[in-house]
Design a protein around this motif. Sequence first.
Motif, PDB file in Angstrom:
ATOM      1  N   ASP A 298       0.834  -1.195   0.000  1.00  0.00           N
ATOM      2  CA  ASP A 298       0.000   0.000   0.000  1.00  0.00           C
ATOM      3  C   ASP A 298       0.869   1.245   0.000  1.00  0.00           C
ATOM      4  OD1 ASP A 298      -2.422  -1.389   0.086  1.00  0.00           O
ATOM      5  OD2 ASP A 298      -2.373  -1.517   2.278  1.00  0.00           O
ATOM      6  N   ASP A 299       0.316   2.314  -0.550  1.00  0.00           N
ATOM      7  CA  ASP A 299       0.924   3.626  -0.431  1.00  0.00           C
ATOM      8  C   ASP A 299       0.287   4.346   0.747  1.00  0.00           C
ATOM      9  OD1 ASP A 299       2.740   4.528  -2.925  1.00  0.00           O
ATOM     10  OD2 ASP A 299       1.221   3.106  -3.612  1.00  0.00           O
ATOM     11  N   ILE A 300       1.122   4.838   1.659  1.00  0.00           N
ATOM     12  CA  ILE A 300       0.644   5.553   2.843  1.00  0.00           C
ATOM     13  C   ILE A 300       1.113   6.995   2.737  1.00  0.00           C
ATOM     14  CG2 ILE A 300       0.795   5.710   5.358  1.00  0.00           C
ATOM     15  CD1 ILE A 300       1.119   2.680   5.417  1.00  0.00           C
ATOM     16  N   PHE A 301       0.169   7.933   2.744  1.00  0.00           N
ATOM     17  CA  PHE A 301       0.476   9.349   2.573  1.00  0.00           C
ATOM     18  C   PHE A 301       0.302  10.083   3.902  1.00  0.00           C
ATOM     19  CE2 PHE A 301      -0.646   7.764  -1.594  1.00  0.00           C
ATOM     20  CZ  PHE A 301       0.278   8.387  -2.434  1.00  0.00           C
ATOM     21  N   LEU A 302       1.349  10.779   4.319  1.00  0.00           N
ATOM     22  CA  LEU A 302       1.344  11.508   5.579  1.00  0.00           C
ATOM     23  C   LEU A 302       1.761  12.956   5.323  1.00  0.00           C
ATOM     24  CD1 LEU A 302       3.279   8.837   7.689  1.00  0.00           C
ATOM     25  CD2 LEU A 302       0.797   9.148   7.609  1.00  0.00           C
TER      26      LEU A 302
END
Length: 547
Positions: free
Chosen positions: A27-31
């Motif tokens: 998954d891509d996790i954007f913060l």
Amino acid sequence: MALVRDRSRLVFTITLLTLLLVLVNADDIFLEWQVNIDTTIKPALVDQPVITINGMFPGPLINATTNDIIHVNVFNNMDEPLLITWNGIQQRQNSWQDGVSGTNCPIQPGLNWTYVFMLKDQIGTFSYFPSINFQKAGGAFGPIRVNNRVVIPTPFLKPYGQFDLLIGDWYEESFKDVRSSLNKSDLDIHTKSMLMNGRSRFPQTNQTFVVEEGETYLIRISNVGTERSINFRIQNHPMLLVETEGSYTSQIMLDSLDVHVGQSYSVLVTANQPEADYYMVASPKMVNAPESSNLVGVGVLHYDDSTTPVQGPLPAGPDPFDLNFSINQAKSIRWNLTAGAARPNPQGTFNVSNVTLSQTFILQGSLAEINRSARHTINNVSYSIPNTALKLADYSNNGTGTYQLDAYPSNSSNPIAIDGTFVVSGTHNGWLEIVFKNTMQVIDTWHLDGFGFYVVGFGDGEWTPERRSTYNLYDPVVRSTVQVYPDGWTAVYAYLDNPGMWNLRSQVLKHWYLGQELYIRVYDPDPNPAKERLPPSNLLYCGFIFY
């Protein structure tokens, strides 16, 4: 021949399906992180600036699964440059994202930059923190969890719950004031408090974990402090050690655990005592700190139906000056050879008993005087940070004008103490032995970015090649931060399969800030970007390289 072709097709199909499974499960996790200075938090009940992330101290949890891709857009709202490093995350083929002065130009005040990196082949407990300007002493540190994918079993039953416990010593002065004192060679300024998840031991702010009777919990412990090793224990509750910095350990039951600066561990704790509240204690090593001292961190393990507050004396730990206890415990922490993990070489099929060493570095950390200033050194060389990031200079013009490769000795001490930009060659796909030596009367810790290293030996006195006969080559634990005891040595092996520019440093912040670091350049002449990533499209520039 048909059988060979069929087998080849089968191998190709299995490999392709495995790759697709990895991609599907990543998954891509954007913060988005807003980094600010806050003067209202007062963790030690004194006025001082604290560095927060999104208003939080400690910073937010990064909770991800192995192979996930993390995007962290960091906004620097402070009045000075900033970099964040991901302690223990190996940044496979991608030292551009490592977040230290040798790989990244700093994020200037009022600007932002997005880190993008994969949590590749690591499962366990890690942390992040600022890497420049002594800012770690002001905050901006936080926890990282790397979880296993469903297809990768853990060597223990799924716990009922998990907790992140960040423990660290803390100054009562501003990190800028401490930095200024160090720049003036005043090394007598020391931390005076111990924090648990940003809270001191004052009763109204004790860190509390709520548990249910009969359940088992995974506690992820990181020493995010600046100078003091700690001993951690929980009143009437033994701990089962299961993991450290991405490696499953042989499971051993402990009454207390030494955690040195920069290290992380995972332990299982079962709430099997009468319903009550129990002390959690973190006391400093190598310090005579009475039970009432603010340098003794205190938290509470609270059973959810408890009406009985914590009582009695704090649970006693080992004598803080008993180094034999600490060394024997360190030697007992070994790799779990029966557990699998997300690594190219599964733990159950690989050890270092038959490797051929390509290089040996013998690195001595010490304190010296250079140009009438106190400096920490490696082999009598105190690291000078160039204006241009090493990796940027290396990519642009092979480092010309920024550093000279192998200019300083990696096996002996320079005749006199000097400043220099210390960069050494590491043999790509070679085995490196590093012997860390400590001439100081404090416990030092060393960290290598980009790799895990096999901790093969501890000893006191002088290291000689004959000491290799004492190494544990069968099941040495693999980790990224290791302690070196006063007047002692620690030996590690690292397989340099990760091309890039990699920081090797003391995790003791004073030592690091005053020059106890170098960089290992692991060079692969093959320009294939699958072997080493090209610079990111949002690359920052500094020094003499502008675009």
